[in-house]
Design a protein around this motif. Structure first.
Motif, mmCIF file in Angstrom:
data_model
loop_
_atom_site.group_PDB
_atom_site.id
_atom_site.type_symbol
_atom_site.label_atom_id
_atom_site.label_comp_id
_atom_site.label_asym_id
_atom_site.label_seq_id
_atom_site.Cartn_x
_atom_site.Cartn_y
_atom_site.Cartn_z
ATOM 1 N N ILE A 1 0.960 -1.103 0.109
ATOM 2 C CA ILE A 1 -0.103 0.156 0.018
ATOM 3 C C ILE A 1 0.741 1.289 0.084
ATOM 4 O O ILE A 1 0.243 2.172 0.124
ATOM 5 N N THR A 2 2.131 1.205 -0.331
ATOM 6 C CA THR A 2 2.961 2.312 -0.300
ATOM 7 C C THR A 2 3.068 3.222 -1.409
ATOM 8 O O THR A 2 3.506 4.443 -1.554
ATOM 9 N N THR A 3 2.101 2.702 -2.521
ATOM 10 C CA THR A 3 1.934 3.447 -3.633
ATOM 11 C C THR A 3 0.710 4.528 -3.605
ATOM 12 O O THR A 3 0.542 5.093 -4.258
ATOM 13 N N TRP A 4 0.122 4.561 -2.119
ATOM 14 C CA TRP A 4 -0.779 5.487 -2.097
ATOM 15 C C TRP A 4 -0.403 7.000 -1.378
ATOM 16 O O TRP A 4 -1.180 7.609 -0.755
ATOM 17 N N GLY A 5 0.636 7.335 -1.886
ATOM 18 C CA GLY A 5 1.254 8.545 -1.214
ATOM 19 C C GLY A 5 0.616 9.824 -1.431
ATOM 20 O O GLY A 5 0.423 10.520 -0.555
ATOM 21 N N GLY A 6 0.028 10.015 -2.814
ATOM 22 C CA GLY A 6 -0.858 11.185 -3.016
ATOM 23 C C GLY A 6 -1.819 11.308 -2.246
ATOM 24 O O GLY A 6 -2.647 12.301 -1.733
#
Length: 129
Positions: A90-95
């Motif tokens: 889930i680290t791609t949910w930065g934005g």
């Protein structure tokens, strides 16, 4: 509680250290430096949070502190179970997390001007999430 400059200094140092950890990846990846930064950040945050809890307890609102404690413990336990059992990342949910954090920051600033208990509970829940 009389030394507010110490609380403000602790919060500023925690912010600076977190920005250093985010911006300077080469420092965070070196063994002695990453432990020192983590220790300093944890120390600053612990002092700031203990001062905030003390301020709430002096106003007779210890129930809010206990609610935040319980919610944090529950969320930590749930995320630990999730991290141990899943294969997704889930680290791609930065934005999304950044937008959520900015919204939470503005809500917290607005909550400084109100004493409604439910607003503080909602902020606690959103912060924990």
């Amino acid at each position: 509680m009389k030394n507010t400059w110490l609380i403000i200094t602790s919060c500023v140092f925690a912010l600076v250290i977190s920005l250093v950890m985010v911006c300077c990846h080469n420092l965070v990846r070196k063994v002695p430096t990453n432990y020192i930064l983590l220790f300093a950040f944890t120390l600053c945050e612990a002092y700031a949070i203990s001062a905030i809890c003390k301020a709430y307890s002096q106003r007779g609102q210890t129930d809010l502190v206990l609610i935040a404690l319980g919610l944090t413990a529950g969320m930590t336990f749930a995320l630990t179970l999730y991290a141990m059992t899943t294969k997704s990342d889930i680290t791609t949910w930065g934005g999304t997390l950044f937008a959520f954090a900015i919204g939470l920051l503005f809500m917290s600033i607005l909550a400084l001007f109100t004493s409604l208990k439910w607003v503080h509970i909602i902020i606690s829940v959103l912060t924990i999430i």
